[in-house]
Structures are given as C-alpha cells and as structure tokens.
Scaffold this active site. Sequence first.
Site, mmCIF file in Angstrom:
data_model
loop_
_atom_site.group_PDB
_atom_site.id
_atom_site.type_symbol
_atom_site.label_atom_id
_atom_site.label_comp_id
_atom_site.label_asym_id
_atom_site.label_seq_id
_atom_site.Cartn_x
_atom_site.Cartn_y
_atom_site.Cartn_z
ATOM 1 C CE LYS A 75 -3.637 2.193 2.823
ATOM 2 N NZ LYS A 75 -4.447 2.048 4.064
ATOM 3 C CB SER A 151 -7.424 4.185 3.313
ATOM 4 O OG SER A 151 -6.598 3.522 4.276
ATOM 5 C CB SER A 175 -8.070 1.588 6.294
ATOM 6 O OG SER A 175 -8.706 2.842 6.381
#
Length: 498
Positions: A75, A151, A175
Amino acid sequence: MHFADYTRHDGLGLADLVRRGEVSPAELLETAVSRIEAHNPALIAVVRTRYEQARVEATRVDKSAPFAGVPFLVKDLLSTIAGEPTGAGNRVLAAMNMPHDSELVRRFRASGVLMLARTNTPEFGLTPYTEPETFGPTCNPWSAAHSPGGSSGGSAAAVAARLVPLASGGDGGGSIRIPASCCGLFGLKPSRGMTPTGPDFGELWHGFAIEHVITRSVRDSAAMLDATAGADAGAPYAAPAQARPFLDEARADPGRLRIAFSREPLFGRHVHADCVAGLEATARLLASLGHEVEEAAPPVDGEACAIAFVTVLAGETRALIEQISRLLGHKPRAADYEAATYSLGLLGHAFSAGAYVDSINTLQLAARRMAPFFERHDVLLTPTLGAPPALIGSLQPSPTERRLMRLVNALNAGWLLRALGAIKPLADKTFDYIPFTPLFNVTGQPAMSVPLHWNAAGLPIGMQFVGRLGEDATLFRLAGQLERAQPWFDRVAPGFDT
C-alpha cells in the site's frame, strides 16, 4: 514465463511450489506482472511499479522463507521503501523519495515476498473509499461501478482480482476490514502494538492505526503476522507475546466460544437489510458449529464517540500537513492537497489542544466501558459495514460541500467550519457507512472481516469479529473454523478466474 495455476494457490501454496522446484520466483513474478498489466488499466489498483527491482530481488530469494518468491504489493501509505516515494495519495509526496525501508517493509522482505508495486489509497488514508485525485478511483472487481472500499482499496482490489495472493494494508478506522468486506477477502486488524511502526513513527493516529495484510486465505494472514509481529526498537508499547505461532492457531479448533452478535450501529444510525441478513445467517452458522450465541450490544455513546473520532482525525491531519510543509520549506497551502483534506486540516487547526485531548479522553473512556462486555463474551460479531459496497463517487462531498471547502480553503478559515458545526454532518455521513469498525481502532482490540456472504446483486458482505486485546489467536482459530465450514477461497469475481 507464465504459471498457469497461479490463481489456484494462496501465498503459502505458491511458496511451497517454489521450495519444491515446481516453479521459480521469476515465473511467479512474470505471471503477476502480466496480470497487473492486463487488468490494472481498468481497476487502477496499482499506481507505481517496481518490476525491475523485483526482478533483481527474485534472483536471490531465500527458499526457506515462508513466502519465498511470492508476488506482493505494498500500500502506498506509511510503509517506506528506500529510494522510492511513498505517495500517500498526495501529489507532493508522490515525487519525494524515502531514505530507508520502514521496519515493516524490512520484515516483509525477510518473509520472502517480491514487492512488485504500490497500491492506490485515498489521500493520507482518510476515507473509506479509494478515489484520490492523483490517480483516480479504484474499481471493485465484483462490479466496476462500485468502490472496493478504503483506505486499502487498491490492495484489496488487486487481491480480489487475483493479481497477487496478498497485499499490505493499514487500518486506522477500518481500512483493512472495510476493503476486505467490499472485495470478498479476509482482513485482520491486529491488536495494538502487534506490528512495528518504526523507525519514523511511534504511535499512528494516537494508536488507532496499525498495518498488516489483506489475503484470500486465513493462513496467509496468520503466517505473515508470524513474520512481522513484535515490537521494534523504540516502540511506545507492544502487544502481548503469543503462546505459539498464529499459523498453528489458524489450524486449531477454537472450542466453544461465547459469541455476542449485534445489529445496533456503534457509531452511525443505519444498517442495511443485506448486512443484517448476513449477520443473522452468520449467527446461525456459529450456533451450528457449537458456539454459545446470543444477541447483545456493547455499551457506547455512538454520537459522542463519532464526533470525538473526527476531531482527533482533524488534528492528526493538520499535524501531517504542517510536517509536510516543513519538509517543503513553506507554509501550508491548499494547492498541495485535495480540498477535503485541506479543509479537514483547517478544522483541526481551529480546535484547541484542549479539545483534542478532551476527544482522546472521550474515546479512551468508551474503550474502558467496553471491558466488562468482553469479560462476559469472548467475541463480538457485527456486520463489517453498514451497507453493501458503495457506488464510486457516492460518498464524495456534495457540490455544495465542495463550494464551502473551496471558500474556507481560500480564506484559511477553519474557524468557519467549526462555527457552522461542520463536524457533526461529516461524522454522520462517514459513520453511516462504517458504523462498526472505528471503535475497535480506539480500543486497540483485534478485529477481522470474514467473507461469509454475498447479496442478491453479487456484492460481498463481510462479517466483523472482535476479540479481546491481545487475543488475536482466538480470532485466527475462529476464522480457520469458518473458512473450513463455509469456504470462500474459490469464489472469484467474474472475469478474474483465469
């Protein structure tokens, strides 16, 4: 070189093939690259590649490592790779190289994975959807019109599309669990302090946030936590030590657990009928597996906690904006950020230090009040989300809200947002979609989203299970049992099965 059976295996399965000499790390890498190049233009899950570096790293894979030669995505937030940007969905950071690997990236490397690319994230990971202006919205493999959540939406979309078997994520308000639910995957948020934050951070979001992975299988999540868990030098605190490896726990019988289930939103106001249906079906499944199941809701003042959570988030956002501005050598300016991000930072600037501390105290008191509930129950079950995956764009600020943000940003007038009471409607809109996940970032308890249901439209509906602080092993044992009882591994989004 391509490996035809790539999508049939999880990460541990691929690593086992590497150890047996049935496939090489280079073959796995090129297979993953070909899938990324074929599918990513439509998904926008990957935002920056490092194929050449990974090809070099593939030549020196330690075949004894648990994930030897397994393709992996990181990520694009928090985790840093030496000499490369960690863009965080922000236009300024996307051009700024980081000086060293973060400790978690160092441990990922030691696990044997090949880090091929970075995945899409909303700016600074602030939203439960992944639609940054820098790269555009990530699409959900189950439906291109829907969001994969956020996210860690880029990571989840990539795993659901079978680009890689696992990818990293971070969870500050849900997230990891939110995108796992949206994409039909397994996502565990470990107990606070379980994975390292160094060397550049102490606490993340006052201890709310922690990094781990999103996976197709329970055992991949367990094995990666075995590889990465433990405090690093200078950590502000550490999670309790575990009695045995999490991978062993994922294979073990959980015994008879006292499981409470609740359809009552903890922060928001509404829960969709599809999520309630999934909850009720899960409660029946648990009872059939021999668990003691009862409906019971933990005590929490949802409205006060929601407002306090957004207040803390606004303060953290302002602090980050000021930190970046110091690196850039100029005062904070709206042009460096998305309008909503800068407005949230201005709101944080408008609150006093006392208001920030008062919000922390409100949340910590709510966490204290949860403790007696978990003395009576081993696990809490809720839907992961308050609704099925949202349509792309549906959670974005309205045109009226955007006009107000532009005005406030031009005037640097965070006081105006505060005077208008902007924080409550912002909290209401956010937490109606994620009413169940943020509280357990506050408490630091382990929580996981398990892909047990799909609605009539074919969209995934995850179920959240929460354990006591430090009892991640209990969740892995339960997750393994659920995976065996109601398998999801071979359930693939249309068009991504080959």
